[in-house]
Motif scaffolding. Structure first.
Motif, PDB file in Angstrom:
ATOM      1  N   ALA A  53       5.607  32.209  73.475  1.00 33.23           N
ATOM      2  CA  ALA A  53       5.641  33.631  73.112  1.00 33.23           C
ATOM      3  C   ALA A  53       5.408  33.724  71.617  1.00 33.23           C
ATOM      4  CB  ALA A  53       6.979  34.263  73.486  1.00 33.23           C
ATOM      5  N   GLY A  54       4.426  34.501  71.225  1.00 37.25           N
ATOM      6  CA  GLY A  54       4.173  34.625  69.801  1.00 37.25           C
ATOM      7  C   GLY A  54       2.988  35.501  69.488  1.00 37.25           C
ATOM      8  N   PHE A  55       2.503  35.319  68.278  1.00 35.56           N
ATOM      9  CA  PHE A  55       1.509  36.221  67.723  1.00 35.56           C
ATOM     10  C   PHE A  55       0.326  35.470  67.128  1.00 35.56           C
ATOM     11  CE2 PHE A  55       5.643  38.157  67.564  1.00 35.56           C
ATOM     12  CZ  PHE A  55       5.415  39.399  68.116  1.00 35.56           C
ATOM     13  N   TYR A  56      -0.834  36.076  67.275  1.00 34.91           N
ATOM     14  CA  TYR A  56      -2.024  35.694  66.527  1.00 34.91           C
ATOM     15  C   TYR A  56      -2.383  36.903  65.680  1.00 34.91           C
ATOM     16  CZ  TYR A  56      -2.862  31.383  69.078  1.00 34.91           C
ATOM     17  OH  TYR A  56      -2.754  30.118  69.589  1.00 34.91           O
ATOM     18  N   LEU A  57      -2.672  36.682  64.413  1.00 33.25           N
ATOM     19  CA  LEU A  57      -2.953  37.769  63.484  1.00 33.25           C
ATOM     20  C   LEU A  57      -4.436  37.795  63.135  1.00 33.25           C
ATOM     21  CD1 LEU A  57       0.173  37.286  61.223  1.00 33.25           C
ATOM     22  CD2 LEU A  57      -0.125  38.854  63.154  1.00 33.25           C
ATOM     23  N   TYR A  58      -4.992  38.997  63.100  1.00 33.73           N
ATOM     24  CA  TYR A  58      -6.408  39.185  62.797  1.00 33.73           C
ATOM     25  C   TYR A  58      -6.608  39.163  61.289  1.00 33.73           C
ATOM     26  CZ  TYR A  58     -11.035  41.375  62.898  1.00 33.73           C
ATOM     27  OH  TYR A  58     -12.368  41.654  62.748  1.00 33.73           O
ATOM     28  N   ASP A  59      -7.469  38.267  60.826  1.00 33.67           N
ATOM     29  CA  ASP A  59      -7.712  38.137  59.380  1.00 33.67           C
ATOM     30  C   ASP A  59      -9.005  38.837  58.946  1.00 33.67           C
ATOM     31  OD1 ASP A  59      -9.799  36.474  60.193  1.00 33.67           O
ATOM     32  OD2 ASP A  59      -9.070  34.714  59.107  1.00 33.67           O
ATOM     33  N   GLY A  60      -9.561  39.670  59.813  1.00 32.64           N
ATOM     34  CA  GLY A  60     -10.814  40.354  59.520  1.00 32.64           C
ATOM     35  C   GLY A  60     -12.022  39.635  60.098  1.00 32.64           C
ATOM     36  N   ASN A  61     -11.788  38.410  60.571  1.00 33.87           N
ATOM     37  CA  ASN A  61     -12.866  37.611  61.130  1.00 33.87           C
ATOM     38  C   ASN A  61     -12.495  36.993  62.476  1.00 33.87           C
ATOM     39  OD1 ASN A  61     -15.425  36.241  61.079  1.00 33.87           O
ATOM     40  ND2 ASN A  61     -14.343  34.385  60.459  1.00 33.87           N
ATOM     41  N   GLU A  62     -11.275  36.479  62.571  1.00 29.60           N
ATOM     42  CA  GLU A  62     -10.804  35.808  63.776  1.00 29.60           C
ATOM     43  C   GLU A  62      -9.294  35.949  63.878  1.00 29.60           C
ATOM     44  OE1 GLU A  62     -11.879  31.672  63.323  1.00 29.60           O
ATOM     45  OE2 GLU A  62     -11.002  31.606  61.336  1.00 29.60           O
ATOM     46  N   LEU A  63      -8.737  35.483  64.993  1.00 32.61           N
ATOM     47  CA  LEU A  63      -7.293  35.473  65.173  1.00 32.61           C
ATOM     48  C   LEU A  63      -6.737  34.160  64.636  1.00 32.61           C
ATOM     49  CD1 LEU A  63      -7.130  36.853  68.823  1.00 32.61           C
ATOM     50  CD2 LEU A  63      -6.597  38.106  66.716  1.00 32.61           C
ATOM     51  N   VAL A  64      -5.667  34.260  63.848  1.00 34.79           N
ATOM     52  CA  VAL A  64      -5.042  33.089  63.242  1.00 34.79           C
ATOM     53  C   VAL A  64      -3.593  33.013  63.717  1.00 34.79           C
ATOM     54  CG1 VAL A  64      -4.456  31.926  61.082  1.00 34.79           C
ATOM     55  CG2 VAL A  64      -6.541  33.309  61.228  1.00 34.79           C
ATOM     56  N   LEU A  65      -3.160  31.832  64.084  1.00 37.77           N
ATOM     57  CA  LEU A  65      -1.806  31.612  64.590  1.00 37.77           C
ATOM     58  C   LEU A  65      -0.757  32.185  63.649  1.00 37.77           C
ATOM     59  CD1 LEU A  65      -0.042  30.223  66.775  1.00 37.77           C
ATOM     60  CD2 LEU A  65      -0.110  28.169  65.320  1.00 37.77           C
ATOM     61  N   GLY A  66       0.176  32.936  64.216  1.00 39.53           N
ATOM     62  CA  GLY A  66       1.308  33.486  63.483  1.00 39.53           C
ATOM     63  C   GLY A  66       2.599  32.914  64.045  1.00 39.53           C
ATOM     64  N   PRO A  67       3.725  33.543  63.753  1.00 40.04           N
ATOM     65  CA  PRO A  67       5.012  33.064  64.266  1.00 40.04           C
ATOM     66  C   PRO A  67       5.033  33.021  65.794  1.00 40.04           C
ATOM     67  CG  PRO A  67       5.363  34.581  62.466  1.00 40.04           C
ATOM     68  CD  PRO A  67       3.899  34.642  62.804  1.00 40.04           C
ATOM     69  N   GLN A  69       7.159  30.851  69.444  1.00 42.10           N
ATOM     70  CA  GLN A  69       8.131  29.947  70.044  1.00 42.10           C
ATOM     71  C   GLN A  69       7.412  29.212  71.167  1.00 42.10           C
ATOM     72  OE1 GLN A  69      11.834  29.846  69.476  1.00 42.10           O
ATOM     73  NE2 GLN A  69      11.051  30.678  67.554  1.00 42.10           N
ATOM     74  N   GLY A  70       7.427  27.894  71.130  1.00 42.43           N
ATOM     75  CA  GLY A  70       6.777  27.109  72.167  1.00 42.43           C
ATOM     76  C   GLY A  70       6.114  25.881  71.579  1.00 42.43           C
ATOM     77  N   MET A  71       5.260  25.254  72.382  1.00 42.02           N
ATOM     78  CA  MET A  71       4.532  24.065  71.950  1.00 42.02           C
ATOM     79  C   MET A  71       3.523  24.433  70.857  1.00 42.02           C
ATOM     80  SD  MET A  71       5.627  21.480  73.745  1.00 42.02           S
ATOM     81  CE  MET A  71       4.330  20.272  73.634  1.00 42.02           C
ATOM     82  N   PRO A  72       3.142  23.458  70.016  1.00 37.63           N
ATOM     83  CA  PRO A  72       2.094  23.739  69.030  1.00 37.63           C
ATOM     84  C   PRO A  72       0.880  24.348  69.721  1.00 37.63           C
ATOM     85  CG  PRO A  72       3.054  21.595  68.620  1.00 37.63           C
ATOM     86  CD  PRO A  72       3.630  22.074  69.926  1.00 37.63           C
ATOM     87  N   ALA A  73       0.206  25.234  68.992  1.00 41.05           N
ATOM     88  CA  ALA A  73      -0.851  26.032  69.610  1.00 41.05           C
ATOM     89  C   ALA A  73      -2.153  25.948  68.819  1.00 41.05           C
ATOM     90  CB  ALA A  73      -0.387  27.485  69.688  1.00 41.05           C
ATOM     91  N   ILE A 106      -8.973  29.260  76.777  1.00 46.49           N
ATOM     92  CA  ILE A 106      -8.678  28.213  75.804  1.00 46.49           C
ATOM     93  C   ILE A 106      -7.334  27.604  76.177  1.00 46.49           C
ATOM     94  CG2 ILE A 106      -8.297  27.700  73.371  1.00 46.49           C
ATOM     95  CD1 ILE A 106      -9.935  30.276  72.761  1.00 46.49           C
ATOM     96  N   ALA A 107      -7.330  26.354  76.557  1.00 41.92           N
ATOM     97  CA  ALA A 107      -6.102  25.699  77.018  1.00 41.92           C
ATOM     98  C   ALA A 107      -5.369  25.049  75.854  1.00 41.92           C
ATOM     99  CB  ALA A 107      -6.434  24.663  78.080  1.00 41.92           C
ATOM    100  N   CYS A 108      -4.492  25.812  75.223  1.00 42.22           N
ATOM    101  CA  CYS A 108      -3.677  25.254  74.139  1.00 42.22           C
ATOM    102  C   CYS A 108      -2.514  24.437  74.709  1.00 42.22           C
ATOM    103  CB  CYS A 108      -3.139  26.368  73.249  1.00 42.22           C
ATOM    104  SG  CYS A 108      -4.430  27.248  72.351  1.00 42.22           S
ATOM    105  N   ASP A 109      -1.945  24.897  75.820  1.00 41.46           N
ATOM    106  CA  ASP A 109      -0.835  24.205  76.476  1.00 41.46           C
ATOM    107  C   ASP A 109      -1.225  24.025  77.933  1.00 41.46           C
ATOM    108  OD1 ASP A 109       1.513  23.343  77.682  1.00 41.46           O
ATOM    109  OD2 ASP A 109       2.785  24.814  76.682  1.00 41.46           O
ATOM    110  N   ALA A 110      -1.398  22.792  78.356  1.00 41.17           N
ATOM    111  CA  ALA A 110      -1.832  22.506  79.723  1.00 41.17           C
ATOM    112  C   ALA A 110      -0.844  23.017  80.764  1.00 41.17           C
ATOM    113  CB  ALA A 110      -2.046  21.007  79.900  1.00 41.17           C
TER     114      ALA A 110
END
Length: 159
Positions: A53-67, A69-73, A106-110
């Motif tokens: 559970a968490g967030f990806y933040l838009y930097d004007g170009n793409e989504l970037v990992l934000g805060p 909880q869970g496995m590395p993404a 996109i399989a970040c966590d199998a």
């Protein structure tokens, strides 16, 4: 200080309690990272059968990992790619019952088998997405979609 509320009662009552907790956690806190971190922790603690559970933040170009909880993404997700990038591109919530059947997933966590992604939008501008994954297929109900859309709207207001 945050104190977990008991989750006896209907799902709807539990969702209302979580929204009240979110409001209390973010009240008078101006730092967006602190608010996102607490929001991710609250969701992970509150929703059963989830593994991320968490967030990806838009930097004007793409989504970037934000805060989160869970496995590395995955750190960066192009707009229009995968469930998160598609939800961001289309500016609409996506509920995917089986991520393995989603084109370009996109399989970040199998271990993830289903996913819900809610865009974070404020004043018509894309800020990012809220992403919740589950190891169960068909995990997210329409009631949870409505709850998470309200949750995301509250988070968007403090970003």
């Amino acid at each position: 200080m945050f104190q977990a509320m008991p989750y006896d009662g209907t799902r709807s009552e539990r969702f209302e309690a979580v929204l009240a907790q979110l409001g209390a956690l973010m009240k008078d806190e101006p730092n967006p990272i602190a608010n996102l971190a607490n929001a991710a922790a609250l969701l992970k603690f509150s929703l059963t059968d989830t593994n991320w559970a968490g967030f990806y933040l838009y930097d004007g170009n793409e989504l970037v990992l934000g805060p989160f909880q869970g496995m590395p993404a995955c750190i960066r997700i192009p707009i229009g790619r995968g469930v998160c990038g598609t939800a961001a591109n289309e500016r609409r919530t996506l509920v995917v019952d089986d991520v393995h059947a989603f084109p370009g997933h996109i399989a970040c966590d199998a271990a993830s088998n289903s996913e819900i992604v809610v865009p974070l939008i404020k004043d018509g501008q894309l800020l990012g997405v809220l992403d919740v994954d589950s190891p169960l297929k068909h995990r997210f109900s329409d009631e949870e979609r409505r709850f998470l859309e309200r949750f995301a709207a509250m988070v968007s207001e403090v970003l």
